[in-house]
Enzyme design. Structure first.
Site, short mmCIF file in Angstrom:
data_model
loop_
_atom_site.label_atom_id
_atom_site.label_comp_id
_atom_site.label_asym_id
_atom_site.label_seq_id
_atom_site.Cartn_x
_atom_site.Cartn_y
_atom_site.Cartn_z
N ASP A 55 0.83 -1.22 0.00
CA ASP A 55 0.00 0.00 0.00
C ASP A 55 0.87 1.27 0.00
O ASP A 55 1.68 1.47 0.90
CB ASP A 55 -0.87 -0.10 1.28
CG ASP A 55 -1.64 1.17 1.61
OD1 ASP A 55 -1.70 2.08 0.79
OD2 ASP A 55 -2.20 1.22 2.74
N HIS A 79 -3.85 4.65 6.80
CA HIS A 79 -2.72 4.10 6.02
C HIS A 79 -1.39 4.48 6.68
O HIS A 79 -1.25 5.58 7.20
CB HIS A 79 -2.74 4.65 4.59
CG HIS A 79 -4.00 4.33 3.85
ND1 HIS A 79 -4.14 3.21 3.06
CD2 HIS A 79 -5.19 4.98 3.80
CE1 HIS A 79 -5.37 3.19 2.55
NE2 HIS A 79 -6.02 4.25 2.99
#
Length: 559
Positions: free
Chosen positions: A197, A372
């Site tokens: 990611d 994130h």
């Protein structure tokens, strides 16, 4: 697991999620087995006029439908599960997900009438699955929604790890700790390729813990003299739990508005992922019956979406809830790139109504943290996995590029880092990786019930119509001698205001008539050339007079 054949190749490619935010879909293929990770959607860009959502183009999967074994879901966010109803309509394959993820998916499939036909399999972090030559196992991660997992795909060529969306939150709200031990074990067994990611690859340091926000909510709720409205992403279940906890601490009742928020709260509480004290939830209609300092309203609309609950409240068009002077509105999310203008407009409208609005960079550290990981966490993942090859995913190109540089900084050779676009394939054979050919990929646009029937040409026409409007020219000709029996009638929409432009339209009428007469005298009676000539002559005249190029549609009938 079948034995490795030196002729077979491992292919890794993305059908969405690289070079963009959203519509995540990644595929791992070995020999005749394809495993798909996630099937998301994204929201349209500004130039996609009238489009509702965008999904990946799955032409390659449809061509190879016999090879596609499963869709594995990493978590329940729209950009990872939103495309499923459209994909499963064309490609009925089993889906695998954790409890909350499947709960959210089932709701979507029910709406699409696909629940009965779709094979759904519940997994957890200890599940092990085999799809022909590919074996799948999972590991627990932290993200802004519970039940998030990463995937390890064991192939005869080596292990491919897909992290899913992750951060390393050491004090998670729901005590679902990331399984660092298992990640380290996977790394020690050897990782051939890591797909990780990249969302926050530009952001230095660490992403703060979600649990920091609870204290901030509590102090804001205590100091608010009247009602509190909190807007956040519906799928951010941890954030919703923090709002519930703060409401309980400050003895406020809570109501939920906005369709997606109502859905997620009911599914998550049913499955045990939200802990709501008994008697806390009230109906929106009851809000006005309680003292103003005893109410919290949980709402959608943190991105300023035109039809969301918060935007309708800001415009005083919500059927059940009004914003009153002195109310506190907390927007607990950062704007997705491109949405800043909508959020700004909503904040303006809320302030005009006399609300105290907490939003944006000044206050964001208190009421929003990302789901994130930032640079240090991305490096930690790279160091845990120690991959031979690294493919940054989940982000726009600049994010992938930054993540690639982080890979180099922890010792991965530059030539082993692949920055890919959708459709690019990374081919690994006998341990050697290279960028191979492209496969069909792109955007499929959803407009109303139409899937993929709006393409570039329709969008170009919409753009033209939105800029300069349309003129329709209707003429009836005689079949016998080609004379004009009626018309030309000119109908204009979005080009000029007819009542104030009679002269212009009369002149346009004359030009159409004289063009047709000239063509008749030259014995031109093919419809195509009649239409083209009328279009050209009229287009030239209108551009000279107005410097605009409306869409011109000649309609010629013969009687």
């Amino acid at each position: 697991m079948s034995k490795k054949n030196n002729q077979d190749k491992l292919l890794i490619f993305a059908l969405g999620g690289v070079g963009e935010i959203g519509k995540n879909m990644y595929c791992i293929q070995y020999a005749n087995d394809i495993v798909v990770v996630d099937a998301g959607l994204k929201f349209p860009e500004e130039e996609m006029l009238g489009i509702d959502v965008v999904i990946p183009d799955i032409a390659y999967l449809l061509e190879n439908r016999d090879k596609v074994k499963a869709i594995l879901l990493t978590h329940g966010h729209e950009d990872h599960i939103g495309g499923l109803p459209y994909v499963l309509k064309q490609l009925n394959i089993p889906i695998y997900g954790t409890k909350l993820t499947l709960g959210l998916v089932e709701n979507k499939l029910k709406e699409a009438g696909l629940l009965g036909d779709t094979k759904r399999h519940l997994i957890n972090e200890d599940s092990e699955l085999t799809f022909g030559t590919i074996k799948a196992s999972f590991f627990r991660t932290n993200h802004s929604i519970p039940d998030s997992v990463g995937v390890c795909l064991e192939t005869p060529e080596g292990n491919v790890v897909h992290t899913g969306d992750f951060k390393f939150d050491h004090t998670p709200v729901n005590d679902q700790f990331a399984d660092l031990q298992r990640m380290a074990e996977i790394g020690s067994r050897g990782v051939l390729a890591l797909l990780s990611d990249s969302t926050n690859a530009e952001r230095a340091g660490y992403t703060p813990s979600e649990s920091n926000i609870g204290k901030e909510f509590e102090s804001l709720f205590r100091s608010a003299k009247q009602r509190v409205v909190v807007a956040t992403f519906a799928s951010n279940v941890h954030r919703v739990q923090q709002v519930i906890n703060a409401a309980a601490e400050t003895r406020r009742k809570m109501t939920v508005v906005g369709r997606s928020m109502v859905n997620v709260v009911s599914i998550a509480s049913e499955l045990g992922y939200l802990n709501i004290p008994e008697g806390m939830l009230i109906e929106p209609e009851e809000v006005n019956k309680l003292p103003a300092d005893r109410v919290v309203i949980l709402s959608t609309g943190s991105q300023g979406e035109p039809m969301s609950a918060l935007t309708r409240m800001a415009r005083s068009t919500h059927r059940k809830v009004d914003i009153l002077p002195g109310d506190t509105v907390i927007i607990a999310a950062t704007p997705i790139p491109g949405n800043e203008r909508y959020v700004g407009r909503t904040v303006d409208e809320l302030m005009r109504l006399g609300a105290h609005v907490i939003y944006g960079p000044g206050s964001i550290s208190g009421v929003h943290v990302s789901g994130h990981g930032s640079q240090e966490e991305l490096k930690l993942m790279l160091n845990l996995m120690r991959p031979e090859y690294f493919i940054p995913i989940h982000g726009e190109y600049r994010m992938l590029r930054h993540h690639g540089l982080l890979g180099e900084s922890v010792g991965i050779p530059k030539e082993n880092i692949f920055l890919i676009d959708i459709g690019d394939t990374v081919e690994i054979q006998n341990g050697a990786a290279r960028k191979a050919g492209k496969i069909p990929s792109g955007n499929v646009l959803i407009d109303g019930l139409g899937v993929g029937d709006v393409g570039n040409i329709v969008l170009r026409d919409r753009k033209l119509l939105s800029q300069d409007g349309i003129l329709v020219v209707v003429v009836t000709l005689s079949k016998q001698d080609g004379t004009i029996l009626s018309g030309p009638d000119i109908i204009s929409r979005g080009f000029v205001y007819v009542r104030e432009s009679e002269g212009l339209l009369e002149e346009a009428n004359r030009i159409v008539t004289s063009t047709l007469h000239k063509l008749m005298s030259d014995n031109v009676n093919e419809w195509a050339s009649l239409k083209t000539n009328v279009k050209d002559a009229l287009g030239r005249f209108l551009y000279e007079q107005t410097r605009r190029r409306p869409m011109i549609l000649p309609i010629i009938m013969e009687v």
